[in-house]
Design an enzyme around this catalytic site. Structure first.
Site, mmCIF file in Angstrom:
data_model
loop_
_atom_site.group_PDB
_atom_site.id
_atom_site.type_symbol
_atom_site.label_atom_id
_atom_site.label_comp_id
_atom_site.label_asym_id
_atom_site.label_seq_id
_atom_site.Cartn_x
_atom_site.Cartn_y
_atom_site.Cartn_z
ATOM 1 N N ASP A 281 -0.931 -22.183 -1.240
ATOM 2 C CA ASP A 281 -1.030 -21.006 -2.120
ATOM 3 C C ASP A 281 -1.198 -21.537 -3.544
ATOM 4 O OD1 ASP A 281 -0.782 -18.441 -3.246
ATOM 5 O OD2 ASP A 281 1.388 -18.394 -3.089
ATOM 6 N N HIS B 204 7.140 -12.526 0.322
ATOM 7 C CA HIS B 204 5.904 -11.774 0.592
ATOM 8 C C HIS B 204 5.812 -11.558 2.110
ATOM 9 C CE1 HIS B 204 2.146 -9.991 -0.028
ATOM 10 N NE2 HIS B 204 1.412 -11.009 -0.433
ATOM 11 N N ARG C 130 5.227 -3.652 -5.106
ATOM 12 C CA ARG C 130 4.957 -5.031 -5.540
ATOM 13 C C ARG C 130 5.598 -5.179 -6.910
ATOM 14 N NH1 ARG C 130 -0.398 -8.735 -5.346
ATOM 15 N NH2 ARG C 130 0.445 -8.897 -3.249
ATOM 16 N N GLN D 40 2.543 -10.450 3.975
ATOM 17 C CA GLN D 40 1.580 -11.541 4.115
ATOM 18 C C GLN D 40 1.881 -12.370 5.364
ATOM 19 O OE1 GLN D 40 -1.146 -12.522 2.007
ATOM 20 N NE2 GLN D 40 -1.519 -13.715 3.853
ATOM 21 N N CYS E 243 -3.164 -17.519 1.577
ATOM 22 C CA CYS E 243 -2.945 -16.068 1.465
ATOM 23 C C CYS E 243 -3.932 -15.407 0.520
ATOM 24 C CB CYS E 243 -1.518 -15.797 1.034
ATOM 25 S SG CYS E 243 -1.124 -16.489 -0.575
ATOM 26 N N ARG F 254 -3.998 -8.545 7.277
ATOM 27 C CA ARG F 254 -3.064 -7.780 6.437
ATOM 28 C C ARG F 254 -3.127 -6.302 6.840
ATOM 29 N NH1 ARG F 254 -1.599 -9.654 1.457
ATOM 30 N NH2 ARG F 254 -0.187 -7.868 1.563
HETATM 31 N N1 CP Z 1 -2.438 -12.223 -0.604
HETATM 32 C C1 CP Z 1 -2.238 -11.152 -1.393
HETATM 33 O O1 CP Z 1 -1.171 -10.520 -1.381
HETATM 34 O O2 CP Z 1 -3.290 -10.815 -2.175
HETATM 35 P P1 CP Z 1 -3.320 -9.750 -3.364
HETATM 36 O O3 CP Z 1 -2.516 -10.335 -4.499
HETATM 37 O O4 CP Z 1 -4.761 -9.588 -3.699
HETATM 38 O O5 CP Z 1 -2.696 -8.469 -2.881
HETATM 39 N N1 NVA Z 2 2.400 -16.779 -4.921
HETATM 40 C C1 NVA Z 2 1.356 -15.843 -5.305
HETATM 41 C C2 NVA Z 2 0.916 -15.029 -4.143
HETATM 42 C C3 NVA Z 2 -0.190 -14.073 -4.432
HETATM 43 C C4 NVA Z 2 -0.551 -13.242 -3.247
HETATM 44 C C5 NVA Z 2 1.869 -14.961 -6.427
HETATM 45 O O1 NVA Z 2 3.018 -14.525 -6.368
HETATM 46 O O2 NVA Z 2 1.129 -14.726 -7.366
#
Ligand code: CP
Ligand code: NVA
Length: 308
Positions: free
Chosen positions: A223, A129, A102, A132, A263, A291
């Site tokens: 989101d 993502h 990440r 997701q 999400c 997930r």
């Molecule tokens: N939706 C998602 O990826 O959540 P987190 O940021 O908690 O991993």
């Molecule tokens: N768009 C959000 C998604 C979190 C799962 C971010 O990148 O923070």
């Protein structure tokens, strides 16, 4: 080496294979049959941003498959002190069998992958993502939506929106995106998706007015307005996104049986009202649970396809 960096890199048939594995491991888990197909292998998980779902689902999912997961926060490893991604990749991939990352710029993930001797999975980047969206599609499948589904996206043209665009254009369903001015999906992703849509038959529409996107839709997804890394823009974004919250009035334009997806984490009172969130808690938390299963499907698929 097959990685899992973005849905754009996969054919529909490959994504369906991963999802089919996901459904099998989910039903096996529910019936008490463990699928420990990756016993003895390891998953290194590098986090340069916070996470609840991605960390827990990958860590538990890998362990359920018999793997040993290792959580690596960039605050604790040398990457966070400036060790280059390409060096980190060459070290970790000599030890771990699979790597989940990440991070911020998608190019960091691509750089890691270019130097990695182990498959790399995107656990969220500034652009995409995909893990997701595998869970989102699995949820749609379970709730009876197929490629005739009409999905509306209301909100930011962010990493999750980009991934919806890739998913729809690969799978062939209709996606209507409403974003405020200045927060549209980047033209390069729109062009790419339009190319995929020619093959899949997906219908892609872009609107300014959320009502146009939501009219008759079966799924309404949203989101946060401020993604990780954009915290300094929060106040401006709250103003710019006025009118883009998913509330019951907006949902009244959707199909009468429409579901909302998110999400998570959600900011009630911003992109979604508490009322809509709680009324859709079943679909939203199924999406979160999936997930776990969807990513197990991805890991099993990667292991099979990278076996020499
Ligand atoms: N939706 C998602 O990826 O959540 P987190 O940021 O908690 O991993
Ligand atoms: N768009 C959000 C998604 C979190 C799962 C971010 O990148 O923070």
């Amino acid at each position: 080496m097959k990685h899992f960096l973005s849905l754009k890199d996969y054919e529909k048939s490959e994504l369906l294979e991963m999802l089919s594995l996901a459904h099998i491991v989910k039903s096996d888990l529910k019936s008490g049959k463990a699928t420990t197909a990756l016993a003895g292998k390891s998953l290194a998980m590098i986090f340069e941003k916070s996470s609840t779902r991605t960390r827990v689902s990958f860590e538990i999912g890998a362990a359920q498959l018999g793997m040993r997961p290792i959580f690596l926060s960039s605050r604790d490893i040398q990457l966070g002190r400036g060790e280059p991604m390409k060096d980190t990749a060459r070290v970790i991939s000599r030890m771990a069998d699979m790597v989940m990352i990440r991070t911020f710029a998608h190019s960091r993930l691509e750089e890691f992958a270019a130097y990695s001797s182990a498959p790399v999975i995107n656990g969220l980047s500034d652009d995409f993502h995909p893990a997701q969206l595998m869970a989102d599609y699995m949820t749609m499948q379970e709730l009876g939506y197929d490629d005739r589904a009409v999905v509306a996206w209301v909100g930011d043209g962010n990493n999750v929106a980009n991934s919806w665009l890739m998913l729809a254009s690969k799978m062939g369903f209709e996606l209507r995106i409403a974003t405020p001015e200045g927060y549209e999906i980047a033209p390069k992703w729109v062009e790419l998706a339009k190319g995929f849509a020619q093959k899949s038959g997906a219908k892609l529409y872009f609107y300014r007015d959320p009502i146009d996107a939501v009219k008759g839709a079966g799924v309404v997804a949203t989101d946060v307005w401020t993604s990780m890394g954009q915290e300094a823009e929060n106040e401006k974004r709250i103003k710019d996104f006025a009118g883009f919250g998913v509330n019951s009035e907006l949902l009244s334009f959707a199909d009468s049986k429409a579901i909302a997806l998110h999400c998570l984490p959600a900011h009630r009172g911003e992109e979604i009202t508490d009322e809509v969130f709680e009324a859709n808690a079943d679909s939203i938390f199924l999406e979160a649970e999936n997930r776990l299963h969807a990513q197990k499907g991805v890991m099993l698929w990667l292991e099979r396809h990278n076996r020499s």
